[in-house]
Write an enzyme that holds these catalytic residues in place. Sequence first.
Site, mmCIF file in Angstrom:
data_model
loop_
_atom_site.group_PDB
_atom_site.id
_atom_site.type_symbol
_atom_site.label_atom_id
_atom_site.label_comp_id
_atom_site.label_asym_id
_atom_site.label_seq_id
_atom_site.Cartn_x
_atom_site.Cartn_y
_atom_site.Cartn_z
ATOM 1 N N ASP A 334 -21.694 14.093 -6.725
ATOM 2 C CA ASP A 334 -22.505 14.747 -7.742
ATOM 3 C C ASP A 334 -21.550 15.605 -8.560
ATOM 4 O OD1 ASP A 334 -24.620 15.694 -9.234
ATOM 5 O OD2 ASP A 334 -25.888 16.096 -7.498
ATOM 6 N N TRP A 335 -21.959 15.929 -9.769
ATOM 7 C CA TRP A 335 -21.066 16.599 -10.707
ATOM 8 C C TRP A 335 -20.689 17.993 -10.198
ATOM 9 C CZ3 TRP A 335 -22.027 12.022 -11.458
ATOM 10 C CH2 TRP A 335 -21.645 11.297 -12.596
#
Length: 841
Positions: A334-335
């Site tokens: 995930d970012w």
Amino acid sequence: MASATLLSHKASARHSTRSYRDPSGPPSPHNTKKGIAIVILVILIIIGGSLAGLAALPKRKSQSSEPIKDEHGNIIITDDVYFYGDSEPIYPSPSMTGQGAWAESFKKAKQLVGRLTLEEKVRLTAGSSSNTSCPGFLPAVQRVGFPGMCLADAGNGLRGTDFVSSWPSGIHVGASWNKKLTRTRGEGMGREFRTKGVNVLLGPVVGPAGRVVLGGRNWEGFSSDPYLAGALVRETVQAVQGVGVITSTKHFVGNEQETNRNPGGDLQSVSSNIDDRTMHELYLWPFQDAVHAGTGNIMCSYQRVNNSYGCANSKTQNGLLKTELGFQGWVVSDWGAQHAGVATALAGMDVVMPNGDALWGEHLEDAVKNGSIPESRLEDMIIRTIASWYQMGQDEDFPPPGVGMAIDLTKPHRIVDGRNSSFRSTLLDGAVEGHVLVKNNRSALPLKDLKLLSIFGYSAKNPDVNNPTGGLSPWLFGAGSFDYEEFGAGFFSWSGSTAGKTAIAFNGTIYSGGGSGATSQSLVVAPFDAIVQQAYDDGTALLWDFYSGQPDVNPVSDACLVFGNAYATEGADRPGLRDDYTDGLIKHVADRCSNTIVVLHNAGIRLVNQFADHPNVTGIIFAHLPGEASGRALVSILYGQSNPSGKLPYTVARNEKDYAVLGPDKPEGIFARFPQSNFTEGVFVDYRHFDAQNIEPRYPFGFGLSYTTFGYSQLSVQRSSEANFYEYPIGAVVEGGQEDLWDILVTVEAEVSNTGDVAGAEVAQLYLGIPAGGAPVRQLRGFEKPFLNANSSETVRFELTRRDMSVWDVMTQKWRLVRGEYKIEVGGSSRDLPLVGTVTI
């Protein structure tokens, strides 16, 4: 991006009292000499900090030498060492095998990767900047013919660009209980992503799974039941990838709350502490379906699992995903979810987003050169990624990455229209079927012969602005109807406001929730817009008030519609399951209008006990998040052009205290810096909890009304004469686990009849009672949705697989087919099951 100082914590390289072992194969790699050596190497890296650029470990004193106390004098844990052993180590990371349908793609990927330099390989492990608005972008290696890859949000439609559709959100799809419609939606979404040059669709969502009822992202997923979520994620993955777009099924795994999902300052991310059986039977279940369906990508999550960060958790990534489930694709962070360098690579993460400058990049190249990371691990990272590119046929006639993702919509740009008129009916049908009618007294619906219709409530109309502006605009994140300062406090960590304090989007109706899962509105129809058109055609007089909480109500109104919503967004958990303003508005109108119909656009569970029993509240509709066809779908239901067929994908309680887990866990006591979320309720979430505690819900899981009635009869239960009924599976591991987990052991049939005078669809549901200690009273294990004309019948068929009928055995680390009598129930909801039978194994 969060601080990246905890290599030791992320590594998951810690001793455990019980070694993981796959009973169907050789001993776990970490029990071999090679595996032990790697574990020792990781521990030495952790302790010694020899890769300073990767570890970025601060120098700190031990817990015992200088204890820190809270205001009450209690010692606070300040070092990750306290948690070593909570998550067992599984090393090395399994290499892709190219089994089954992946054989040719695997071969091609190996050949391409064999032509890359070390520097080129490293570049393909992390995102980079581009001249597009793709949230993630893998760089091109033109020398070998690889054009790069665009990764874009999200599982409810393409976000942050123009000329795309706003599709019904996950919770709306779950409420439809329609596998065929889900598949068509997936195909339509996939085609839009492909046309826009998006290689990876960052979705669908099956985590969060709905454990925390106030969870801010529950609306992105399908259901609080793993079987329903798994069935719909399977359809979505196969449909999206069927048109050549890779799905990134997320968030892996146990990502159940927004509160403290990321570290900040001295505070670390919350840890989802999940036991082995609960992990398999609840949280891993829908991911298993996605892997079995062939998902090319899995996104690892922000929070920790058993006190090891999700993207550096070797147990979940190497053990569960790549070994037990035989996952052939690649794992992307995930970012901003990477918090360690060497550890994340060894633990099974393959690509970091949005870039790898802080912990990978040149540091990763150094780690390979000095032997900290085997080059074979680096090559496997790239092979998995490139193989998925080949697997979806993206090497042939795929648009240039990000071709339709203009970097700035406020400036002149090329129009790439992703919409396809062939799917307009899918958008409308999907919007219709996700509405759930839960109350319809005195045949209030469908509406007919109206002289005067009065409309109230802030959620009836469109927001005042639907227009992208420069930068991080409300339009970009589905916050056009919400308080943007409050949204930003949760999503961007803006100061000056408090996230999670407002329950509603008070500036207009909502088509999706907020955050990275939001949809972009290129063309939308609000409820009020559609009602005006219908009233014009019918010659009905209209009165409305969207602003007052205590509006005047014309006493000669034939019907009054009251619109409210329950907003939810990424970055903050919801403040409550009801709000006094909306409930007060409903009661105010109902006191003055004898035919009051309530429509709630709810991004999650919404309690209704404060007004549901009011004698003048004749109808209640959970309208969920319908996407762009919201108004058209609602009018179709209100006026009887469509017969409602949605069913609740969750349980609506009478009071908050009835739920097993209402709100998020927060830092407290000795864990003030390391918040802990202990999943002590096990598998008893939602209706499983209500059944176990004998709690009467307001509206049960699977419940929904129709304008007709249905009956059930002629239950038939038949054991397979061909399948084996061994206690444990014996098959080889394929995508999704051992292959005989998918063998059909029992077939159940029942007749469903439309006993009314209106054609409609019914969701027939099968629940199974497994005769095992600690098992729920009943678990959903099948559903079908036949459309029946008035006075007609159809036989529905349910096929129960070995996995459906098994429980997870923590000792053998296998699915166990329990010996005994299984109870089979079939009906229209989890609390309306007129057909009962048994089968003995």
